[in-house]
Scaffold this motif. Structure first.
Motif, mmCIF file in Angstrom:
data_model
loop_
_atom_site.group_PDB
_atom_site.id
_atom_site.type_symbol
_atom_site.label_atom_id
_atom_site.label_comp_id
_atom_site.label_asym_id
_atom_site.label_seq_id
_atom_site.Cartn_x
_atom_site.Cartn_y
_atom_site.Cartn_z
ATOM 1 N N ASN A 99 13.687 8.695 -7.117
ATOM 2 C CA ASN A 99 14.071 8.085 -8.390
ATOM 3 C C ASN A 99 12.870 7.933 -9.320
ATOM 4 O OD1 ASN A 99 16.949 6.778 -9.035
ATOM 5 N ND2 ASN A 99 16.723 6.965 -6.820
ATOM 6 N N LEU A 100 11.675 7.826 -8.750
ATOM 7 C CA LEU A 100 10.472 7.764 -9.577
ATOM 8 C C LEU A 100 10.317 9.045 -10.393
ATOM 9 C CD1 LEU A 100 7.929 6.183 -7.049
ATOM 10 C CD2 LEU A 100 8.839 5.099 -9.116
ATOM 11 N N ILE A 101 10.676 10.177 -9.798
ATOM 12 C CA ILE A 101 10.594 11.449 -10.523
ATOM 13 C C ILE A 101 11.511 11.423 -11.741
ATOM 14 C CG2 ILE A 101 11.011 13.930 -10.383
ATOM 15 C CD1 ILE A 101 8.605 13.073 -8.778
ATOM 16 N N LEU A 102 12.716 10.888 -11.567
ATOM 17 C CA LEU A 102 13.645 10.796 -12.690
ATOM 18 C C LEU A 102 13.099 9.882 -13.782
ATOM 19 C CD1 LEU A 102 17.174 10.627 -11.026
ATOM 20 C CD2 LEU A 102 15.679 12.577 -11.417
ATOM 21 N N ASP A 103 12.476 8.775 -13.368
ATOM 22 C CA ASP A 103 11.897 7.852 -14.348
ATOM 23 C C ASP A 103 10.754 8.516 -15.111
ATOM 24 O OD1 ASP A 103 13.667 5.918 -13.511
ATOM 25 O OD2 ASP A 103 12.251 4.934 -12.167
ATOM 26 N N TYR A 160 4.978 15.401 -9.555
ATOM 27 C CA TYR A 160 5.673 15.650 -10.819
ATOM 28 C C TYR A 160 4.765 16.351 -11.829
ATOM 29 C CZ TYR A 160 7.936 14.732 -15.303
ATOM 30 O OH TYR A 160 8.489 14.870 -16.554
ATOM 31 N N ARG A 161 3.544 15.840 -11.969
ATOM 32 C CA ARG A 161 2.629 16.406 -12.960
ATOM 33 C C ARG A 161 2.186 17.817 -12.590
ATOM 34 N NH1 ARG A 161 2.999 14.784 -17.661
ATOM 35 N NH2 ARG A 161 0.870 15.464 -18.114
ATOM 36 N N SER A 162 2.094 18.097 -11.297
ATOM 37 C CA SER A 162 1.669 19.421 -10.842
ATOM 38 C C SER A 162 2.808 20.437 -10.857
ATOM 39 C CB SER A 162 1.093 19.331 -9.425
ATOM 40 O OG SER A 162 2.092 18.979 -8.489
ATOM 41 N N GLY A 170 0.815 -1.211 0.000
ATOM 42 C CA GLY A 170 0.000 0.000 0.000
ATOM 43 C C GLY A 170 0.850 1.263 0.000
ATOM 44 N N LEU A 171 1.902 1.267 0.807
ATOM 45 C CA LEU A 171 2.782 2.429 0.864
ATOM 46 C C LEU A 171 3.548 2.622 -0.443
ATOM 47 C CD1 LEU A 171 4.221 2.125 4.479
ATOM 48 C CD2 LEU A 171 2.779 3.967 3.596
ATOM 49 N N THR A 172 3.911 1.513 -1.095
ATOM 50 C CA THR A 172 4.641 1.612 -2.365
ATOM 51 C C THR A 172 3.809 2.302 -3.436
ATOM 52 O OG1 THR A 172 5.941 -0.382 -1.898
ATOM 53 C CG2 THR A 172 5.769 0.305 -4.202
ATOM 54 N N PHE A 173 2.579 1.829 -3.624
ATOM 55 C CA PHE A 173 1.746 2.417 -4.669
ATOM 56 C C PHE A 173 1.211 3.781 -4.258
ATOM 57 C CE2 PHE A 173 1.759 -2.021 -6.018
ATOM 58 C CZ PHE A 173 2.018 -1.861 -7.368
ATOM 59 N N GLY A 174 1.035 3.993 -2.953
ATOM 60 C CA GLY A 174 0.654 5.312 -2.486
ATOM 61 C C GLY A 174 1.757 6.329 -2.745
ATOM 62 N N THR A 175 3.006 5.911 -2.525
ATOM 63 C CA THR A 175 4.151 6.784 -2.792
ATOM 64 C C THR A 175 4.273 7.081 -4.273
ATOM 65 O OG1 THR A 175 5.344 5.907 -0.877
ATOM 66 C CG2 THR A 175 6.653 7.018 -2.566
ATOM 67 N N MET A 176 4.069 6.058 -5.103
ATOM 68 C CA MET A 176 4.142 6.283 -6.546
ATOM 69 C C MET A 176 3.084 7.295 -6.986
ATOM 70 S SD MET A 176 3.724 3.639 -9.764
ATOM 71 C CE MET A 176 1.955 3.424 -9.495
ATOM 72 N N ALA A 177 1.864 7.163 -6.475
ATOM 73 C CA ALA A 177 0.792 8.097 -6.822
ATOM 74 C C ALA A 177 1.137 9.514 -6.378
ATOM 75 C CB ALA A 177 -0.524 7.646 -6.190
ATOM 76 N N ALA A 178 1.700 9.632 -5.171
ATOM 77 C CA ALA A 178 2.068 10.950 -4.656
ATOM 78 C C ALA A 178 3.185 11.579 -5.486
ATOM 79 C CB ALA A 178 2.492 10.834 -3.193
ATOM 80 N N MET A 179 4.177 10.772 -5.871
ATOM 81 C CA MET A 179 5.280 11.280 -6.680
ATOM 82 C C MET A 179 4.802 11.692 -8.073
ATOM 83 S SD MET A 179 8.142 11.379 -4.961
ATOM 84 C CE MET A 179 7.065 11.993 -3.648
ATOM 85 N N LEU A 180 3.894 10.912 -8.637
ATOM 86 C CA LEU A 180 3.359 11.250 -9.955
ATOM 87 C C LEU A 180 2.568 12.554 -9.892
ATOM 88 C CD1 LEU A 180 2.936 10.526 -12.908
ATOM 89 C CD2 LEU A 180 0.968 9.126 -12.237
ATOM 90 N N LEU A 181 1.774 12.711 -8.838
ATOM 91 C CA LEU A 181 1.007 13.945 -8.665
ATOM 92 C C LEU A 181 1.947 15.136 -8.483
ATOM 93 C CD1 LEU A 181 -1.707 15.371 -8.289
ATOM 94 C CD2 LEU A 181 -1.596 14.793 -5.852
#
Length: 244
Positions: free
Chosen positions: A194-198, A131-133, A118-129
């Protein structure tokens, strides 16, 4: 372009034969295509994880499951290094590794796996948000800092592994002291960044018309980062629970 993820680098999105990007839209990389391939690779990771998880039935099954831990780890690394040919098999190998390891952690700390997922995918969603914002921008200084931090962590892990052959180790890496917990928290943050870089490299590749097959590279890079983030969260949660 830079990434701390070894599956991507500044030349990844150049055409392998000509060194030029593709101009035909039908043959060009897209974000949607990368997302679809990411979903497929995550599914393969899940399949591998289910196979190894299902073979674990308690402490008595450790001799059976440890080869899956080692085989999945080594196999995922080797196949990842030749990811241009074996991206899907590398995903399955990673799944075998994290499935077996997760089962061991779950035996000792019931409920820890679902928390880490849950924390992994929650973190990915937060990082994507973020980045996009535009809240977090992948500037050159940001990229350099994340790459340097990732390299430093890798060197620490390699040094700790080498020290293990001589009966020594860096206690804070695996220990549950406040220093150990702080170290794991920092590593989790670096893995998340690192997700931001990806995201940035994938978006750049799509905008510049990179070849269609590069969607697999982008997808595999995201999966590698997510697996790393999950494992570090698992380690951090286990340290926290061990203090209770």
């Amino acid at each position: 372009m830079q990434s701390g993820n070894p599956a991507l680098n500044k030349n990844t999105f150049l055409d392998a034969a000509s060194g030029a990007v593709v101009t035909r839209s039908d043959d060009a990389m897209t974000i949607n295509g990368t997302v679809n391939k990411t979903g497929l690779l995550l599914l393969l990771v899940l399949v591998g994880a289910f196979v190894s998880w299902s073979r674990f039935s308690g402490p008595d099954s450790l001799p059976t499951i440890m080869p899956l831990v080692l085989g999945g780890c080594i196999g995922g690394l080797v196949l990842g290094l030749v990811t241009v040919f074996k991206k899907t098999w590398a995903a399955v190998a990673e799944g075998l590794f994290i499935g077996a390891l997760s089962a061991i952690f779950e035996m000792r700390y019931p409920g820890i796996v679902i928390q880490a997922v849950g924390l992994t995918f929650g973190t990915m969603a937060a990082m994507l948000l973020a980045y996009r914002s535009g809240l977090i921008r992948a500037t050159e200084k940001f990229k350099l800092g994340v790459v340097a931090a990732t390299g430093g962590i890798l060197l620490l892990y390699v040094a700790n592994f080498a020290m293990g052959f001589f009966g020594h180790s860096m206690g804070f890496i695996n220990g549950s002291s406040m220093l150990g917990i702080g170290f794991s928290a920092v590593v989790v943050v670096i893995a998340a960044l690192n997700l931001i870089l990806d995201f940035d490299l994938i978006e750049t590749g799509a905008q510049s018309g990179a070849p269609k097959y590069m969607e697999w590279y982008g997808a595999f890079a995201l999966v590698v980062t997510l697996v790393w983030l999950y494992l570090e969260l698992l380690r951090l949660l286990s340290k926290l629970q061990s203090r209770n």
